[in-house]
Design a protein around this motif. Structure first.
Motif, PDB file in Angstrom:
ATOM      1  N   PHE A   1      29.138  41.312  43.015  1.00 42.27           N
ATOM      2  CA  PHE A   1      29.522  42.301  42.294  1.00 42.27           C
ATOM      3  C   PHE A   1      28.523  43.244  41.636  1.00 42.27           C
ATOM      4  O   PHE A   1      27.332  43.424  42.221  1.00 42.27           O
ATOM      5  N   ASN A   2      29.204  44.099  41.197  1.00 39.98           N
ATOM      6  CA  ASN A   2      28.190  45.225  40.743  1.00 39.98           C
ATOM      7  C   ASN A   2      28.187  45.657  38.998  1.00 39.98           C
ATOM      8  O   ASN A   2      29.863  45.340  38.704  1.00 39.98           O
ATOM      9  N   VAL A   3      27.142  45.355  38.772  1.00 39.16           N
ATOM     10  CA  VAL A   3      27.485  46.060  37.159  1.00 39.16           C
ATOM     11  C   VAL A   3      28.198  46.808  36.886  1.00 39.16           C
ATOM     12  O   VAL A   3      27.655  48.351  37.181  1.00 39.16           O
ATOM     13  N   GLY A   4      29.428  47.241  35.772  1.00 34.06           N
ATOM     14  CA  GLY A   4      30.025  48.533  35.860  1.00 34.06           C
ATOM     15  C   GLY A   4      30.112  48.763  34.152  1.00 34.06           C
ATOM     16  O   GLY A   4      29.400  48.302  33.623  1.00 34.06           O
ATOM     17  N   PRO A   5      31.092  50.099  33.715  1.00 30.66           N
ATOM     18  CA  PRO A   5      30.343  50.829  32.816  1.00 30.66           C
ATOM     19  C   PRO A   5      31.546  49.447  31.786  1.00 30.66           C
ATOM     20  O   PRO A   5      31.640  48.347  31.841  1.00 30.66           O
ATOM     21  N   GLU A   6      31.084  49.564  30.346  1.00 33.83           N
ATOM     22  CA  GLU A   6      31.347  48.478  29.865  1.00 33.83           C
ATOM     23  C   GLU A   6      30.655  46.505  30.025  1.00 33.83           C
ATOM     24  O   GLU A   6      31.880  46.226  29.528  1.00 33.83           O
ATOM     25  N   ASN A   7      30.042  46.864  30.949  1.00 31.76           N
ATOM     26  CA  ASN A   7      29.888  45.455  30.914  1.00 31.76           C
ATOM     27  C   ASN A   7      30.751  44.304  31.731  1.00 31.76           C
ATOM     28  O   ASN A   7      30.960  43.337  31.566  1.00 31.76           O
ATOM     29  N   GLU A   8      31.186  45.126  32.531  1.00 34.26           N
ATOM     30  CA  GLU A   8      32.734  45.003  33.207  1.00 34.26           C
ATOM     31  C   GLU A   8      31.578  44.332  34.590  1.00 34.26           C
ATOM     32  O   GLU A   8      30.954  45.086  34.994  1.00 34.26           O
ATOM     33  N   THR A   9      32.570  43.764  35.785  1.00 32.99           N
ATOM     34  CA  THR A   9      31.840  43.128  37.205  1.00 32.99           C
ATOM     35  C   THR A   9      32.619  43.461  37.921  1.00 32.99           C
ATOM     36  O   THR A   9      33.813  43.168  38.015  1.00 32.99           O
ATOM     37  N   ALA A  10      32.025  44.931  38.757  1.00 33.10           N
ATOM     38  CA  ALA A  10      32.992  45.561  39.151  1.00 33.10           C
ATOM     39  C   ALA A  10      32.570  44.485  41.432  1.00 33.10           C
ATOM     40  O   ALA A  10      32.015  44.742  41.060  1.00 33.10           O
ATOM     41  N   VAL A  11      34.272  44.559  41.776  1.00 34.10           N
ATOM     42  CA  VAL A  11      33.547  43.318  43.155  1.00 34.10           C
ATOM     43  C   VAL A  11      33.373  44.994  43.692  1.00 34.10           C
ATOM     44  O   VAL A  11      34.392  45.771  43.882  1.00 34.10           O
ATOM     45  N   THR A  12      32.360  44.572  44.911  1.00 35.90           N
ATOM     46  CA  THR A  12      32.606  45.130  46.141  1.00 35.90           C
ATOM     47  C   THR A  12      32.851  45.267  47.317  1.00 35.90           C
ATOM     48  O   THR A  12      32.566  45.505  48.646  1.00 35.90           O
ATOM     49  N   GLU A  13      33.499  43.119  47.732  1.00 35.34           N
ATOM     50  CA  GLU A  13      33.702  43.214  48.167  1.00 35.34           C
ATOM     51  C   GLU A  13      34.315  41.792  48.355  1.00 35.34           C
ATOM     52  O   GLU A  13      34.753  41.386  47.431  1.00 35.34           O
ATOM     53  N   PHE A  14      35.070  41.520  49.274  1.00 32.17           N
ATOM     54  CA  PHE A  14      36.235  39.860  49.706  1.00 32.17           C
ATOM     55  C   PHE A  14      35.764  38.876  50.084  1.00 32.17           C
ATOM     56  O   PHE A  14      35.212  39.021  51.251  1.00 32.17           O
ATOM     57  N   ILE A  15      36.413  38.113  49.820  1.00 27.54           N
ATOM     58  CA  ILE A  15      35.867  36.805  50.777  1.00 27.54           C
ATOM     59  C   ILE A  15      37.726  36.671  51.358  1.00 27.54           C
ATOM     60  O   ILE A  15      38.647  36.094  50.394  1.00 27.54           O
TER      61      ILE A  15
END
Length: 319
Positions: A5-19
Motif C-alpha cells: 500500500f501507499n499512504v495517500g492523502p487524508e491518511n487513506e491507504t491506496a492499493v498499489t498491487e493486487f493478489i
C-alpha cells in the motif's frame, strides 16, 4: 504474498498491487498439476494457431477470403489466450499471485479489447460464409481482397477503440481496502467490488456496453447462419447439404461455447453471478475455446491437412 500500500492523502491507504486468489483453495499438488495441464493447453493453442497462420501465408490454396479471416482469428486467439493463460500458469505453478495496479489494468483492457474484436470478427466470418453459400456466383466479385483487408482492419480498430472506454472507467476507480481479487485475472466484477468508489453507475455503463457488443454480434451472426440454413435446405444435392451442414454445425458449436460463456460472464444480470462460478466459466472462454478453435475451423479441413502434410514433407526434404 504481503499486500503493498501507499499512504495517500487524508491518511487513506491506496492499493498499489493486487493478489489474484483464483483457485487458491485447491491443494498445492492439484494446483501444480493444473498448472502443467494449462501450460500444455496454452502451448498447443499457440502452436496450432501459429501453424494455421503459416499455412495461410505459405500455401496458395489457402489464400482465399475464408482462410484470410481464419488466419486473423488464429492471430487474435494467440493474444487473447496469452492475456490470461500465462498469468494463470504462473500463479498455479509458482504461487506468485501478485500483480501491479498498472499491469492489472492493462490485462483487463487487452482481455476485453481482444474479446470485442473477436465478436466483430465472428460476424465478418459469418457474413463471408453467407456470401459463399447463398451467393456463390457473386462471391468473387463481392469478397475482393481490398474488402477483406478493410473488414479486418475495421474489426481490430473497432475492438480496441470501443474498449478504450474501459480504461477510462478503470482510471476512475480508487482502491483503499482489500487488495485480494478472487479470480485468476483482473476481470471487471472483482475490481468493481474492491473499489472504494461508488461503482453503481460504472457497473451499469459497463454491463450495458458489453451486453450490446455480445448480444448485438450474436444476433447478427445468428441472422447470417439462419440465412445460410435456408440456403442449405435448397441445395440440389444431398452431399452438398451434408457438407454444408457439417461445416456450419461445427462453427455453431464453438459459437455456442464462446457466446454462452460471455453471456454468463458479462451480459444482462452478470453482476448477480458468483465470482466462483465466473472463474470456472471464464476457463471455457480463455483456455478451452481458443484451444478448440484451430481444430474446428481449420485442422479438420481436408485442404488444410493436405497443405500441412506437404509443408511437413518439404521440411523433411530440406533437412
Amino acid at each position: 504474498d504481503e499486500p503493498k500500500f501507499n499512504v495517500g492523502p487524508e491518511n487513506e491507504t491506496a492499493v498499489t498491487e493486487f493478489i489474484l486468489k483464483g483457485f487458491s483453495g485447491l491443494d498445492q499438488r492439484l494446483q501444480l498439476l493444473l498448472s502443467l495441464v494449462f501450460a500444455l493447453i496454452y502451448l498447443t493453442t499457440v502452436m496450432g494457431n501459429t501453424t494455421i497462420i503459416f499455412l495461410v501465408y505459405a500455401d496458395h490454396r489457402l489464400q482465399t477470403p475464408m482462410y484470410f479471416f481464419i488466419g486473423n482469428l488464429a492471430f487474435l486467439e494467440i493474444w487473447f489466450t496469452s492475456s490470461t493463460s500465462i498469468k494463470l500458469v504462473v500463479i498455479l505453478g509458482s504461487g506468485r499471485r501478485t500483480i501491479s495496479l498498472s499491469s492489472c489494468f492493462a490485462q483487463s483492457y487487452f482481455y476485453f479489447a481482444l474479446g470485442c474484436t473477436e465478436c466483430v470478427l465472428l460476424v465478418v466470418m459469418s457474413f463471408d460464409r453467407y456470401v459463399a453459400i447463398c451467393q456463390p456466383l457473386r462471391y468473387a466479385a463481392i469478397m475482393k481482397p481490398q474488402l477483406c483487408i478493410h473488414l479486418v482492419v475495421a474489426t481490430w480498430v473497432t475492438g480496441f477503440t470501443f474498449l478504450s472506454y474501459h480504461l477510462v472507467i478503470l482510471s476512475q476507480l480508487t482502491f483503499c481496502g482489500s487488495n485480494e481479487i478472487h479470480h485468476f485475472f483482473c476481470d471487471n466484477s472483482p475490481l468493481f467490488k474492491l473499489s472504494c468508489s461508488d461503482t453503481s453507475l460504472l457497473w451499469k455503463i459497463d454491463s450495458v456496453f458489453l451486453s450490446f457488443v455480445i448480444l448485438g454480434s450474436l444476433c447478427l451472426t445468428l441472422a447470417f447462419y439462419l440465412c445460410i440454413l435456408f440456403c442449405i435446405l435448397h441445395l440440389p444435392t444431398a452431399s452438398g447439404r451434408k457438407k454444408a451442414f457439417s461445416v456450419c454445425s461445427s462453427h455453431l458449436t464453438t459459437l455456442a461455447m464462446a457466446y454462452g460463456s460471455c453471456i454468463v460472464l458479462y451480459a444482462c444480470l452478470s453482476e448477480y453471478v458468483s465470482l466462483e462460478t465466473k472463474s470456472i466459466v471464464a476457463l471455457l472462454n480463455t483456455v478451452l475455446y481458443p484451444f478448440l478453435n484451430p481444430f474446428i475451423y481449420s485442422l479438420r479441413n481436408k485442404t488444410v491437412i493436405l497443405a500441412l502434410n506437404e509443408a511437413i514433407r518439404r521440411t523433411r526434404a530440406q533437412l
